[in-house]
Scaffold this motif. Structure first.
Motif, short mmCIF file in Angstrom:
data_model
loop_
_atom_site.label_atom_id
_atom_site.label_comp_id
_atom_site.label_asym_id
_atom_site.label_seq_id
_atom_site.Cartn_x
_atom_site.Cartn_y
_atom_site.Cartn_z
N ASN A 12 17.30 -4.73 48.78
CA ASN A 12 16.60 -3.85 49.72
C ASN A 12 15.62 -2.89 49.05
OD1 ASN A 12 18.22 -4.66 52.13
ND2 ASN A 12 19.90 -3.75 50.97
N HIS A 13 15.39 -3.05 47.76
CA HIS A 13 14.52 -2.12 47.05
C HIS A 13 13.56 -2.87 46.12
CE1 HIS A 13 18.17 0.19 48.08
NE2 HIS A 13 17.37 1.23 48.19
N THR A 14 12.49 -2.19 45.77
CA THR A 14 11.55 -2.71 44.78
C THR A 14 11.89 -2.12 43.41
OG1 THR A 14 9.95 -0.90 45.00
CG2 THR A 14 9.77 -2.74 46.58
N PHE A 15 11.07 -2.44 42.41
CA PHE A 15 11.28 -1.91 41.06
C PHE A 15 10.40 -0.68 40.78
CE2 PHE A 15 12.58 -6.38 40.56
CZ PHE A 15 13.81 -6.21 39.94
N ILE A 16 9.80 -0.12 41.82
CA ILE A 16 8.88 1.01 41.63
C ILE A 16 9.60 2.21 41.01
CG2 ILE A 16 7.49 2.74 42.85
CD1 ILE A 16 6.55 0.53 44.71
N GLY A 17 10.83 2.45 41.42
CA GLY A 17 11.59 3.57 40.85
C GLY A 17 11.77 3.42 39.35
N PHE A 18 12.02 2.19 38.90
CA PHE A 18 12.17 1.93 37.47
C PHE A 18 10.84 2.16 36.74
CE2 PHE A 18 15.60 -0.82 39.18
CZ PHE A 18 16.67 -0.27 38.49
N ALA A 19 9.74 1.84 37.42
CA ALA A 19 8.42 2.02 36.80
C ALA A 19 8.17 3.50 36.50
CB ALA A 19 7.33 1.47 37.72
N TRP A 20 8.41 4.36 37.49
CA TRP A 20 8.19 5.79 37.28
C TRP A 20 9.17 6.36 36.26
CZ3 TRP A 20 3.78 7.66 38.20
CH2 TRP A 20 3.01 7.21 39.28
#
Length: 272
Positions: A245-253
């Motif tokens: 249900n989530h993308t990897f954008i949080g890991f990117a930041w």
């Protein structure tokens, strides 16, 4: 007699290794910082960092034990699906073998420093943001549908992670998504590919540093190994649920911020 502080440091580093090895955040960057802060960066510490990776690998094997047993049985029985799966892993593994043998010494000598790791962390975060902002139309919805050409492309993507700080899992997952794998298939294939890749890398490092192993350090290695196993198991299981249900954008930041932290501590003299 092993002192308590060394056992505590081993426990913390094992957790750091396990939690970061299979997430797209780079275990190398985290271990550099943690090892320096815990003063666990001597020769023994370097060998320790190699050994605890085995604990993380075993966590993946345990998580996917049913699938791996099915493949093993099918391989023995010469079932096409099992042979197809094994072939893809071997094909994806080959680029890392070839390039690793060529550049291993050079990478270990010149690239393992906080500055290159910081740049790789930040750059990798930017790449993840770019991948997640693009609109991809996955053509591969099941891991059994990966062709050997797809596997080879993912294998070359994984090779980029030989640059410390890139993150092996991040490179393979993002590469897989770019080349047409859906998010879950790319993540699962990254985990399976980690087994031969990490076993190969760890075996090579242990072969080169076997003379540094000592029976006196066994308790420290055991604590780190066990901590890495359980924390990696939680990380792998958690990531598979997270990506539903989530993308990897949080890991990117997170990578970008952590990369700036690594750079700041290096410039400030806290990390060598």
């Amino acid at each position: 007699m092993v002192d308590t502080s060394s056992l505590i440091a081993a426990f913390i580093l094992g957790i750091v290794e396990g939690l970061t090895e299979f997430l797209p955040v780079s275990s190398t960057g985290h271990l550099i910082i943690a090892g320096e802060l815990l003063n666990f960066n001597d020769v023994r510490g370097k060998v320790f960092m190699i050994v605890i990776q085995l604990g993380a690998i075993l966590a993946v094997i345990w998580e996917f034990r049913a699938k791996l047993l099915t493949v093993m049985n099918g391989f023995v029985r010469r079932e096409p699906a099992a042979w197809h799966f094994v072939r893809n892993l071997l094909v994806a593994f080959l680029p890392a073998v070839a390039l690793g043998l060529i550049f291993h010494h050079w990478i270990k000598t010149y690239l393992f420093n906080p500055y290159t790791v910081a740049v790789a962390l930040i750059g990798g975060g930017v790449v993840i943001l770019w991948v997640e902002k693009r609109i991809f139309h996955p053509r591969i919805e099941n891991i059994e549908d990966i062709s050997w050409q797809d596997a080879l492309r993912v294998g070359f993507a994984q090779s980029v992670a030989m640059f410390p700080g890139i993150s092996r899992s991040g490179a393979t997952i993002m590469g897989g998504m770019i080349f047409g794998l859906n998010r879950r298939v790319a993540t699962e294939f990254s985990f399976f590919l980690a087994i031969p890749t990490m076993f190969g890398a760890v075996s090579l490092d242990l072969y080169k540093n076997w003379q540094l192993l000592s029976a006196e350090d066994l308790p420290i290695f055991a604590v780190g190994f066990i901590a890495a196993f359980f924390s990696a198991y939680l990380a792998v299981a958690g990531l598979l649920k997270f990506i539903s249900n989530h993308t990897f954008i949080g890991f990117a930041w997170y990578r970008i911020v952590f990369g700036l932290v690594v750079l700041g501590t290096a410039l400030g003299g806290a990390v060598r």
